[in-house]
Every structure is written in structure tokens, then in C-alpha cells.
Design an enzyme around this catalytic site. Sequence first.
Site, short mmCIF file in Angstrom:
data_model
loop_
_atom_site.label_atom_id
_atom_site.label_comp_id
_atom_site.label_asym_id
_atom_site.label_seq_id
_atom_site.Cartn_x
_atom_site.Cartn_y
_atom_site.Cartn_z
N THR A 1 -0.47 0.24 6.51
CA THR A 1 -0.34 -0.78 5.47
C THR A 1 -0.22 -2.12 6.16
OG1 THR A 1 1.15 -1.66 3.76
CG2 THR A 1 2.14 -0.23 5.41
N GLY A 2 -0.89 -3.11 5.62
CA GLY A 2 -0.84 -4.43 6.26
C GLY A 2 -2.02 -5.26 5.82
N GLY B 1 -10.63 -3.25 1.17
CA GLY B 1 -9.74 -3.41 2.33
C GLY B 1 -9.84 -2.23 3.26
N ASP B 2 -8.81 -2.05 4.08
CA ASP B 2 -8.86 -0.98 5.08
C ASP B 2 -8.48 0.38 4.51
OD1 ASP B 2 -6.16 -2.15 4.87
OD2 ASP B 2 -5.64 -0.60 6.33
N ARG C 1 -13.76 -6.93 -3.27
CA ARG C 1 -13.28 -6.81 -1.89
C ARG C 1 -12.72 -5.41 -1.63
NH1 ARG C 1 -7.80 -5.69 0.32
NH2 ARG C 1 -7.65 -6.73 2.33
N GLY D 1 -5.55 -5.81 5.64
CA GLY D 1 -6.68 -4.92 5.83
C GLY D 1 -7.80 -5.46 6.68
N THR E 1 0.89 -1.15 0.00
CA THR E 1 0.00 0.00 0.00
C THR E 1 0.93 1.19 0.00
OG1 THR E 1 -1.69 -1.14 1.27
CG2 THR E 1 -1.66 1.23 1.47
#
Lengths: 346, 346
Positions: free
Chosen positions: A264-265, A243-244, A241, A267, A213
Site C-alpha cells: 500500500t502506498g 494504480g499498482d 487511472r 502506486g 488500500t
Amino acid sequence: MRRVFSMVLVGMGFLTLAASSGAESPAPGDSERRFVIAIHGGGGVRPRDEMTPELEASYRAALRRSLEAGYEVLAGGGDSIDAVEAAIRVMEDSPFFNAGKGSSFNREGIVQMDASIMDGRTLDAGAVGVVQRVRNPITLARRIMDSSPHVMMADQGALEFAKAQGLTIEAPHYFYTERKWESLQRRLRQGTEYGKRPSKTARITPDSHAFGTVGAVALDARGNLAAGTSTGGREGKLHGRIGDSPIIGAGTYANNATLAVSSTGLGEHVIRVVATKTMSDLMQYEGMSVDEATRAVIGQVAEMGGSISVVAVDQDGSVTMPYSGDGMYRGFVREDGVYEVRIYEE
Amino acid sequence: MRRVFSMVLVGMGFLTLAASSGAESPAPGDSERRFVIAIHGGGGVRPRDEMTPELEASYRAALRRSLEAGYEVLAGGGDSIDAVEAAIRVMEDSPFFNAGKGSSFNREGIVQMDASIMDGRTLDAGAVGVVQRVRNPITLARRIMDSSPHVMMADQGALEFAKAQGLTIEAPHYFYTERKWESLQRRLRQGTEYGKRPSKTARITPDSHAFGTVGAVALDARGNLAAGTSTGGREGKLHGRIGDSPIIGAGTYANNATLAVSSTGLGEHVIRVVATKTMSDLMQYEGMSVDEATRAVIGQVAEMGGSISVVAVDQDGSVTMPYSGDGMYRGFVREDGVYEVRIYEE
């Protein structure tokens, strides 16, 4: 003034960069000219044995160009939110990061991108989920904030809005990169995206292909904070989908009273923890520093089996960049114009 | 045991329902059998002069049927998350509420629905944004939580996932209701959805046509909390607009350590405040009660010019239902089977 930066290795493999020359207490009279921008290009870095000197130089150059775009805005007296947008656009236009041009493919082989941006002065925000074909999703998020009655849009409607706003729309093959395509094919052969979600106790390791990200946070000379995040999302994700990254309070949050932060990671975990708003609340209600608050929430995510990395800045200009795993593409520059770019622990 | 409920009118027009017979400190030995479900059918109620006795009876009957569906699950020893889903499905199937069948139209005349659900025991969650044609979006959110690797999906991909899961898909005309269609036509004639977002200082009044959302929160006999929210979104919204209802931490949040809460109101403000996660943090870090925390955040949203109403329950079974405006379709039932259904202040 050349600043000296100390790197403090703290528990759990997190690396904190802190300005040792008074970031927490700027000299009186100097405060109105202080500014900083910090960026990340994803927490899932290439393993060292895959990283050639040429590749590493390319990553460093791309990170530097992103910082330069943000610095130019801030040095010209511009707003932190403009600096954040400018810095992220550079990373979206690079094939090296999982955002914009370099986005990971979903399991249909389609690029669907998420992005968000937030203004810490007004708490105004814009976000876009699973949009296709828009060259710079961060700018679409900004337009949704500035020129629509809404905060968040997704998919077809978001693309229609981008077209109506005159944003640059690319053909699908613009987003093709051989590396990301081959990575998806390996994943599909292995079937590693077809199971159910990993159990709550399973450990997730950041993966240079699966995640990634880009994000930026900035403090401008007027003391205003802003944050933004942009991504192609998790490789091999289901079509549709989200994500965060486009969730205000999960992937992105900015509030002049606390911090600006981009994460970042993985989500799914970040959404459930409402990670970045929790960091803000820990500063506001528990009196934590930006470094303590970000690390506390990284710990909460780790307890759930997830893994996140962040860049964050508070109103004093303190920058923290704690990460999980082997490294994070990252860097920052202050008003002195000294560029700091890092990938692994160094 | 017949419980006696006291209604306490507090500042700013909020109405709080609190069980006066020991909700905060249940009798020892009784705790494992205590349960409660509380629902709302939207904070934008019809003005009293438009509400005939027949209409009011229909609303009350629909709210009662929703509560009965949740009660049946809880009385049978079921999980709070199943009770929440069952209660919301009933409201989605009713033409009276802005969710499922009775959804408001966007400005293209298309119904795009948002929903989310969260399990306070595991912090597991599922959410769907701008999905079309799915009869019960709350069940789609549940399936995304249980049967996908993700937390959130949107639009085309979400519809494809719903089909693959065997959920009931309706033709678009299933979602046609004359009342909602006529309301959109009036709005389009007036042009009241075509401006920019209201300024930060403009006051937004809940409007029986523009807003509306359904939601449920529950505490089951094992002490587990759950929350869910479902909506057709803001009438006349842009195609692709996602509101707060599917955002974990904005429209919906549940955590056994604090509360289960579902909100209804102007989604744009709720997203920016990250309203429901903030309520949880105020309980966790500031020691507020569920009633204090929900009212504090309603105040934050009001300061920004927005307006929200919520239903919430904590692990002691204390229910609070503060609302802005003239009323809220709402009700709750505890293990004693005494149904409380209300619309205006009463």
C-alpha cells in the site's frame, strides 16, 4: 500455546513484528498444522489527533472481523487464497477503508476500483482495474483468475464479466461516504491533484485521505501462500487511472518459493520499481529473508521519493509488516487464535 | 565501419543475434557515439507457405521504415525513448502488425489496444490498457508518462485523456482490416476462444493470427536505454482484457543498470512470471548477460506452458532477439547505418 511477539523498531521508522517463539524454525511435527493470515487496511492512517477512542475501536473491530473471516477458512483446513479473499471482502464491505464501499473518489466523483489476487502454489493470478459498481472487486479478481481465459480485465469489460458471473453489483450511491466526499471536495478546492506528477526528488508523505488500500497474505496448513490487494485508488485521480494494486509484481505477488506480499502506498512509484516481484527476487537470488527483502525494496521506493508499506509472509510463517509514516492499519492471527491488531507504533 | 554479425543458434529453437566486433567491449573513445535500435513486429509469424515474396517484401519494408524512424532520432543525437516511440508509431500505422491500425479484434469485434513505454535513465514509465480509437497508443503511453500524474490508464478515461492531449482519434472503421476480421470470424466459428484458460501444462503455440505485438528497444549515444511495446492484444479476447504489453515489468522494462526489453507472446503467462523485470533482476543480482537473462526467463515461461519472444539491449549495446516458434518479425540498426531485417531463422 500462547505465542509471545516481540516488536523490533528498525531504521527509517519501520516497525517489524516477528514471532519470537520459533517462527523461522517451527518444531518438527507441528509444521503441517501451522497457518497464519496477516492483513493491512492501508498505510495512510488518521493522524492521532483526529482519532477518537470510538473511531479507533471501530477500526480495530473491523480489522478483527477481517482476520476472523480469514482464520475461519484456515482453521477449517481451507486454502490460503480463500482466506485472503474472505478477509479482504470484510474490509471492502466496511466504510472505514479505501476499498469497496469506503473507496476514495476520483476527480470526476466516480469510484473506480482496482484489485488483484495471486496463488503462490500455481502462480495463477487474477486482476481488475478501474471497475465500477462491483461490490467486491477481490472476488471479481478471483473469478477472472478461475473462470476467464485471462489474468487482467478493466473498466466496462470487467463490469460486464462481473455481471455475467452473477457477482453483486451496486448502484453508484452505495459507494458514497460523507468523509470521502468531503475529502475530495477539499482536494479539488486546493487543486492538489491537478499538477503534473511530483518530481522524482519530491518527498511524498502518506496521507490518510489520498491513499489507502487493503490487503491480505496467508500461509495455509498445507504450506501454500497467497496474497491479495484491493483499493479505490488515489483520491482525486484521473478517470481511468490504474494504480499498482492490480499489477501482479507491483501491488501483489505470491510464490511458494519466496513470499506472499501486498503493498500500500503511492502506486506510481510501486509500479516503476515492480516492488513485490523485486522482493521475491531478492529472496530467491540474494538469499534475503522476507523482512530484509521487503525493507530493501521500501528503501528503493523511498530513494525515488515514494513511500510504501507492506504485509508479507514467507513459507515458514514469518510475518513482517514494515511501514512508512505514522502507522498502518494491520493485524495478524496464527493457528493459536491470538489476534494481534495495531494501528500506530505500539 | 561495416560490422559483421554472427548468428548463433542456441538450444530450444532460439536465435540470437550478437555483434561479433566488440559490442561487449566498445573501443575507448568510441563509446559516446555508439547507439542502436532493435524492433520486433510480433513473434507469431505467418507460416512460410502463406508468405508470398510480395508479402515478405512488404513486411521487410515496413520493418525497415520503423528502424529508419528510430535511426533518424538517434543519429540526430536524440533520446532513446524518442527513438522507441518513433519506431513503434510506424508499425502502429502499418496494417501488417497487431498494433494500431492492424490490431486484432476482441470477441465483440472491437479493437482495444494496450501499450507501454519506459525510460531506463529515470525509471519513468507510461502505460495504457484497452483503449479504443487512439491512432497511436504508444504516444498516449508517452503522454501519460510525461503529462499526467499517473503511470497507467485504461479504457474510457484513457480515451478522454488522449482527446484532452490532442492526440489523433480515429473512427472505429480505421482499425478494420479484412485479414484480421476474417481471422476473428474463423475463430468464433471454431469456438477456440470460448473455453477456460488452457491448463498450466498445456502447450501454447504462437499463432500468426492470435498473437502479435510490436516493440522497440534502444540505446542512445548518451548511454540511456528505453523500451516500448504496443498491441491490439490476443484475438478473440474478452472485452476489457488487458495483456502483458502495458504492464511495466511484464511486457516492457528498461533500466540503465541492466537492459531495455520488449516481449511478445501469450500475455497471461508473461504477467504471472513478471517476465521483463525478472530478466533485469537476473542481470542485477545473478550477474547474467542480457542474452542469458532473457533466455532464462523464456525458459520459465515455457515451463508454465507459455511462449514468449523478446528483443533486448544492454548498456554495452549488445542486442539479443531470442524467439520461440518459427520466427519473429525483427531487425536492428546501429550507428553504422547497416540495417538488419529478419523474419524466419536466417
